[in-house]
Motif scaffolding. Structure first.
Motif, short mmCIF file in Angstrom:
data_model
loop_
_atom_site.label_atom_id
_atom_site.label_comp_id
_atom_site.label_asym_id
_atom_site.label_seq_id
_atom_site.Cartn_x
_atom_site.Cartn_y
_atom_site.Cartn_z
N GLN A 33 2.76 56.05 -26.99
CA GLN A 33 1.40 56.31 -27.41
C GLN A 33 0.69 55.05 -27.91
O GLN A 33 -0.49 55.10 -28.21
CB GLN A 33 1.41 57.36 -28.54
N THR A 34 1.41 53.92 -28.05
CA THR A 34 0.80 52.69 -28.53
C THR A 34 0.50 51.78 -27.35
O THR A 34 1.41 51.27 -26.71
CB THR A 34 1.75 51.99 -29.52
N GLU A 35 -0.74 51.58 -27.09
CA GLU A 35 -1.14 50.76 -25.94
C GLU A 35 -0.87 49.29 -26.22
O GLU A 35 -1.17 48.78 -27.30
CB GLU A 35 -2.63 50.98 -25.66
N GLY A 36 -0.30 48.60 -25.28
CA GLY A 36 -0.05 47.18 -25.40
C GLY A 36 1.26 46.83 -26.08
O GLY A 36 1.62 45.65 -26.20
N THR A 37 2.01 47.84 -26.54
CA THR A 37 3.28 47.58 -27.20
C THR A 37 4.30 47.08 -26.18
O THR A 37 4.48 47.71 -25.13
CB THR A 37 3.82 48.85 -27.88
N PRO A 38 4.99 45.97 -26.43
CA PRO A 38 5.98 45.49 -25.47
C PRO A 38 7.18 46.43 -25.41
O PRO A 38 7.61 46.98 -26.42
CB PRO A 38 6.38 44.12 -26.05
N ILE A 39 7.67 46.66 -24.22
CA ILE A 39 8.82 47.52 -23.98
C ILE A 39 9.97 46.66 -23.45
O ILE A 39 9.82 45.98 -22.43
CB ILE A 39 8.51 48.64 -22.98
N ARG A 396 2.61 41.10 -35.41
CA ARG A 396 3.74 41.52 -36.25
C ARG A 396 4.17 42.95 -35.93
O ARG A 396 5.37 43.27 -35.94
CB ARG A 396 3.39 41.37 -37.72
N SER A 397 3.20 43.82 -35.63
CA SER A 397 3.55 45.19 -35.26
C SER A 397 4.29 45.23 -33.94
O SER A 397 5.16 46.08 -33.72
CB SER A 397 2.29 46.06 -35.20
N HIS A 398 3.98 44.30 -33.04
CA HIS A 398 4.70 44.23 -31.76
C HIS A 398 6.15 43.78 -31.98
O HIS A 398 7.06 44.26 -31.30
CB HIS A 398 3.98 43.27 -30.81
N ARG A 399 6.35 42.89 -32.95
CA ARG A 399 7.74 42.49 -33.22
C ARG A 399 8.50 43.65 -33.88
O ARG A 399 9.69 43.85 -33.63
CB ARG A 399 7.79 41.25 -34.12
N VAL A 400 7.80 44.40 -34.73
CA VAL A 400 8.43 45.59 -35.31
C VAL A 400 8.88 46.54 -34.21
O VAL A 400 9.99 47.10 -34.24
CB VAL A 400 7.46 46.30 -36.27
N ALA A 401 8.01 46.71 -33.19
CA ALA A 401 8.34 47.62 -32.09
C ALA A 401 9.59 47.13 -31.33
O ALA A 401 10.48 47.92 -31.01
CB ALA A 401 7.15 47.73 -31.14
N LEU A 402 9.66 45.84 -31.05
CA LEU A 402 10.83 45.31 -30.34
C LEU A 402 12.11 45.46 -31.17
O LEU A 402 13.17 45.83 -30.66
CB LEU A 402 10.61 43.84 -29.98
#
Length: 419
Positions: A33-39, A396-402
């Protein structure tokens, strides 16, 4: 009973299948649901878990997967490797040391004990037996023989000699007395012969020189006990720096890929450590490390980097390497090390990936790396951008996601606190 067993078996299979599906789908539910989040797409999803953390990182999903994979894979691989290596090393070292120590100790102890016991027993038994037997035999034989021989010889010799001497003297004295009597002369006078009193030797008291040694002083000084003072103990094991609660590689659970032959390795520590931290890089299957060095402990909590280019270390393509970070409280007992480890492999990028990298903007580059399974490049690129823009909460939120996708649990809290 058979029907009940079938029911329980069906329930167990259904529960296990549902749990596995839940674990597999959690990342998708969390980030779809988070657009742009790295997978991050692991290059080998069914590969064994190679990451290990120092301390409890507090990830529930990680505990489920590790319970099924780490026990089997690490038990077989590390058990065999360490068992052979440590078994041979410790076997030879301890065998020689203990063999020599115990051999000498037991030899001396048993030798002295047995020697004294057997010596005293045999000595007393043989001494008494032989002494009594030989003493009585020899005493009686020699005593009787010598007594009779010497008695008869000395008796006869002395009797004859003394008889002749004393008999002749008495006869001469008697004849002389008779002759003088006829002449009116007495051989013996009426006066009582004055007997000279034997002079008494005055016995002086002989004072013996006792040679007594002087008494030892009652206040003799006690020997030093050698015990450490309270201050010395406080500056020892109990006075050292507090151990961090977590030290973890910022790495994927399985072997992570990198497009660089000299990659940057990132790691996290939950607090300061004033002493050195041991860093080791091993080529998988080799006994000798590629690199073993000491790095300075950080002064505060945070994420830190180790650049292999700083140590002139180059990875071989397609070869798996394992890297370790260890805090060593006691160099003599390495089982107490506080350590974390992970695996890395240098895989040259394909033509398609090289093209994507060339076309991607700086804001998209870490997502491209993550999508293609190159963990180390993705996290390095993203961390570098965060260092350049520390106030950018999206980065920083993208690093949290990874970090959540690779189940780093409490490590994620470090970034969350700054969002």
């Amino acid at each position: 009973m058979n029907d009940v067993s079938k029911i329980y078996r069906t329930i167990f299979i259904t529960f296990t299948t549902g749990l596995c599906l839940l674990v597999a789908l959690m990342p998708a539910f969390a980030f779809s649901q988070t657009e742009g989040t790295p997978i991050y797409n692991p290059p080998q999803k069914d590969a064994e878990t190679r990451r290990r953390e120092g301390g409890d990182i507090g990830s529930a999903t990680a505990n489920v997967s590790r319970g099924m994979t780490r026990g089997m894979t690490r038990g077989m691989t590390r058990g065999m490797t360490r068992g052979m290596t440590r078994g041979m090393t410790r076997g030879m070292t301890r065998g020689m040391t203990r063999g020599m120590t115990r051999g000498m100790t037991r030899g001396m102890t048993r030798g002295m004990t047995r020697g004294m016991t057997r010596g005293m027993t045999r000595g007393m038994t043989r001494g008494m037996t032989r002494g009594m037997t030989r003493g009585m035999t020899r005493g009686m034989t020699r005593g009787m023989t010598r007594g009779m021989t010497r008695g008869m010889t000395r008796g006869m010799n002395r009797g004859v000699t003394r008889g002749i001497t004393r008999g002749s003297a008495d006869a001469i004295e008697q004849k002389l007395a008779n002759y003088l009597s006829k002449q009116g002369i007495s051989l013996y006078t009426d006066e009582t012969p004055v007997q000279e009193s034997e002079g008494k030797v005055e016995e002086g008291q002989i004072q013996e020189d006792t040679g007594e040694a002087s008494e030892d002083s009652a206040n003799e000084e006690l020997a030093q006990s050698g015990e450490e003072s309270a201050d010395e103990q406080e500056t020892g094991a109990h006075g050292g720096p507090a151990m961090p609660s977590i030290m973890a590689p910022i790495a994927s659970l399985q072997t992570g890929y990198t497009t660089k032959s000299q990659p940057v390795l990132e790691w996290y520590i939950s607090g300061p450590w004033a002493d050195q931290i041991e860093f080791t890089l091993n080529e998988y299957g080799k006994t000798e490390p590629v690199l073993e060095t000491q790095i300075k402990g950080p002064e505060k909590e945070g994420m830190y980097q180790i650049n292999l280019a700083d140590y002139n270390v180059t990875l071989k393509p397609g070869v798996e390497y394992e890297w370790f970070l260890a805090i060593v409280p006691d160099p003599q007992e390495r089982s107490g090390d506080f350590l974390g480890s992970a695996a890395v492999m240098y895989v040259e990028p394909s033509a398609n990936l090289s093209e994507q990298i060339a076309k991607a903007s700086p804001a998209e580059l870490y997502s491209v790396y993550a999508k293609e399974g190159y963990w180390y490049d993705a996290i390095e690129n993203l961390s570098r951008r965060i260092d350049e823009k520390p106030e950018d909460k999206t980065l920083r939120s993208h690093r949290v996601a990874l970090l959540e996708q690779v189940k780093l649990g409490k490590v994620v809290d470090y970034d969350r606190k700054q969002l």
